[in-house]
Design a protein around this motif. Sequence first.
Motif, PDB file in Angstrom:
ATOM      1  N   LEU A 170      38.872  71.038 -21.963  1.00 31.20           N
ATOM      2  CA  LEU A 170      39.392  69.942 -21.144  1.00 31.20           C
ATOM      3  C   LEU A 170      40.549  69.233 -21.836  1.00 31.20           C
ATOM      4  O   LEU A 170      41.553  68.882 -21.199  1.00 31.20           O
ATOM      5  N   LEU A 171      40.426  69.029 -23.140  1.00 27.52           N
ATOM      6  CA  LEU A 171      41.469  68.319 -23.883  1.00 27.52           C
ATOM      7  C   LEU A 171      42.797  69.073 -23.881  1.00 27.52           C
ATOM      8  O   LEU A 171      43.861  68.452 -23.903  1.00 27.52           O
ATOM      9  N   VAL A 172      42.737  70.404 -23.854  1.00 27.77           N
ATOM     10  CA  VAL A 172      43.983  71.183 -23.842  1.00 27.77           C
ATOM     11  C   VAL A 172      44.469  71.416 -22.420  1.00 27.77           C
ATOM     12  O   VAL A 172      45.658  71.321 -22.140  1.00 27.77           O
ATOM     13  N   ALA A 173      43.557  71.693 -21.498  1.00 27.92           N
ATOM     14  CA  ALA A 173      43.954  71.980 -20.115  1.00 27.92           C
ATOM     15  C   ALA A 173      44.483  70.742 -19.408  1.00 27.92           C
ATOM     16  O   ALA A 173      45.487  70.797 -18.694  1.00 27.92           O
ATOM     17  N   THR A 174      43.820  69.608 -19.593  1.00 25.55           N
ATOM     18  CA  THR A 174      44.210  68.352 -18.950  1.00 25.55           C
ATOM     19  C   THR A 174      43.995  67.226 -19.964  1.00 25.55           C
ATOM     20  O   THR A 174      42.965  66.543 -19.944  1.00 25.55           O
ATOM     21  N   PRO A 175      44.955  67.034 -20.858  1.00 23.84           N
ATOM     22  CA  PRO A 175      44.749  66.125 -22.000  1.00 23.84           C
ATOM     23  C   PRO A 175      44.333  64.698 -21.632  1.00 23.84           C
ATOM     24  O   PRO A 175      43.449  64.127 -22.278  1.00 23.84           O
ATOM     25  N   VAL A 176      44.944  64.112 -20.616  1.00 24.34           N
ATOM     26  CA  VAL A 176      44.596  62.734 -20.275  1.00 24.34           C
ATOM     27  C   VAL A 176      43.156  62.666 -19.768  1.00 24.34           C
ATOM     28  O   VAL A 176      42.383  61.786 -20.175  1.00 24.34           O
ATOM     29  N   ALA A 177      42.791  63.592 -18.899  1.00 21.11           N
ATOM     30  CA  ALA A 177      41.402  63.636 -18.419  1.00 21.11           C
ATOM     31  C   ALA A 177      40.443  63.884 -19.576  1.00 21.11           C
ATOM     32  O   ALA A 177      39.349  63.311 -19.635  1.00 21.11           O
ATOM     33  N   GLY A 178      40.861  64.724 -20.527  1.00 22.43           N
ATOM     34  CA  GLY A 178      40.025  64.977 -21.698  1.00 22.43           C
ATOM     35  C   GLY A 178      39.817  63.732 -22.529  1.00 22.43           C
ATOM     36  O   GLY A 178      38.704  63.430 -22.961  1.00 22.43           O
TER      37      GLY A 178
ATOM     38  N   ALA B 224      34.065  63.519 -15.548  1.00 25.67           N
ATOM     39  CA  ALA B 224      35.190  64.396 -15.901  1.00 25.67           C
ATOM     40  C   ALA B 224      35.921  64.963 -14.679  1.00 25.67           C
ATOM     41  O   ALA B 224      37.158  64.932 -14.638  1.00 25.67           O
ATOM     42  N   PRO B 225      35.223  65.467 -13.647  1.00 22.66           N
ATOM     43  CA  PRO B 225      35.970  65.974 -12.476  1.00 22.66           C
ATOM     44  C   PRO B 225      36.788  64.880 -11.785  1.00 22.66           C
ATOM     45  O   PRO B 225      37.879  65.151 -11.259  1.00 22.66           O
ATOM     46  N   VAL B 226      36.276  63.664 -11.780  1.00 24.31           N
ATOM     47  CA  VAL B 226      37.034  62.545 -11.202  1.00 24.31           C
ATOM     48  C   VAL B 226      38.310  62.322 -12.004  1.00 24.31           C
ATOM     49  O   VAL B 226      39.404  62.156 -11.441  1.00 24.31           O
ATOM     50  N   TYR B 227      38.177  62.326 -13.326  1.00 24.43           N
ATOM     51  CA  TYR B 227      39.348  62.138 -14.181  1.00 24.43           C
ATOM     52  C   TYR B 227      40.378  63.252 -13.959  1.00 24.43           C
ATOM     53  O   TYR B 227      41.581  62.996 -13.929  1.00 24.43           O
ATOM     54  N   VAL B 228      39.895  64.489 -13.831  1.00 29.21           N
ATOM     55  CA  VAL B 228      40.806  65.612 -13.593  1.00 29.21           C
ATOM     56  C   VAL B 228      41.541  65.414 -12.262  1.00 29.21           C
ATOM     57  O   VAL B 228      42.757  65.614 -12.175  1.00 29.21           O
ATOM     58  N   GLY B 229      40.817  64.998 -11.237  1.00 26.16           N
ATOM     59  CA  GLY B 229      41.443  64.785  -9.940  1.00 26.16           C
ATOM     60  C   GLY B 229      42.480  63.685  -9.959  1.00 26.16           C
ATOM     61  O   GLY B 229      43.591  63.843  -9.437  1.00 26.16           O
ATOM     62  N   VAL B 230      42.136  62.579 -10.597  1.00 23.97           N
ATOM     63  CA  VAL B 230      43.043  61.426 -10.633  1.00 23.97           C
ATOM     64  C   VAL B 230      44.300  61.723 -11.450  1.00 23.97           C
ATOM     65  O   VAL B 230      45.399  61.259 -11.112  1.00 23.97           O
ATOM     66  N   THR B 231      44.160  62.507 -12.514  1.00 23.02           N
ATOM     67  CA  THR B 231      45.298  62.729 -13.407  1.00 23.02           C
ATOM     68  C   THR B 231      46.132  63.948 -13.043  1.00 23.02           C
ATOM     69  O   THR B 231      47.301  64.021 -13.432  1.00 23.02           O
ATOM     70  N   THR B 232      45.563  64.908 -12.305  1.00 22.52           N
ATOM     71  CA  THR B 232      46.324  66.129 -11.987  1.00 22.52           C
ATOM     72  C   THR B 232      46.653  66.280 -10.504  1.00 22.52           C
ATOM     73  O   THR B 232      47.607  66.972 -10.167  1.00 22.52           O
ATOM     74  N   HIS B 233      45.828  65.706  -9.642  1.00 23.69           N
ATOM     75  CA  HIS B 233      45.996  65.864  -8.189  1.00 23.69           C
ATOM     76  C   HIS B 233      45.997  67.342  -7.785  1.00 23.69           C
ATOM     77  O   HIS B 233      46.703  67.735  -6.856  1.00 23.69           O
TER      78      HIS B 233
END
Length: 193
Positions: free
Chosen positions: A118-126, A154-163
């Motif tokens: 997660l930290l590498v794929a989506t750093p802010v969400a990580g 975590a999925p919420v963070y991924v959604g909010v930061t990557t759309h």
Amino acid sequence: MPADALSLAVLLICGYLLGSLSSAIICCRLMGRTDPRTGGSGNPGATNVLRLAGRDAAVLTLAGDVAKGALAVAFARTLDAEPLVQALAGATAFLGHLYPVFFGFRGGKGVATALGALLVATPVAGLLTVATWGIAWALIRISAAAALTAFALAPVYVGVTTHQPPLVLVAAAVSVLLFWRHRANIRDLLGKR
């Protein structure tokens, strides 16, 4: 992105094989300590290694587990894979950690490996997931509960930061599996209420 389905399959298999290298078991063997699957909670993860083999072994285990997820994503990125393929590479490393082919498919619960990916794929969400874990740990002092709280969000963070809905689906699938692997902990936590 890998040019064809065969390249994609090879990338995902490599991710799984990388994840199948159990840091806890390898570390304990190299340090002459008890196999973490046979003592404590029986889980080959950093928390159980801390109980059985001490801080140094636990730190090495944690670093190795985080690195597996991170390296799987980073390798996909070096091949110019699109973000979804990078996330899938991290997810297969996570699967390898849960069900390692080299260790009789008896793996850990996957928190550190999922976090590394997660930290590498989506750093802010990580980073948000790490922060959530830290806050939950400070409040409740129960490792499993802190991890479950972090990965529920975590999925919420991924959604909010990557759309990007496909990335959210991968994160959600990883979180569901993580909850499944913690089902005994969840029963114990519910029983303490």
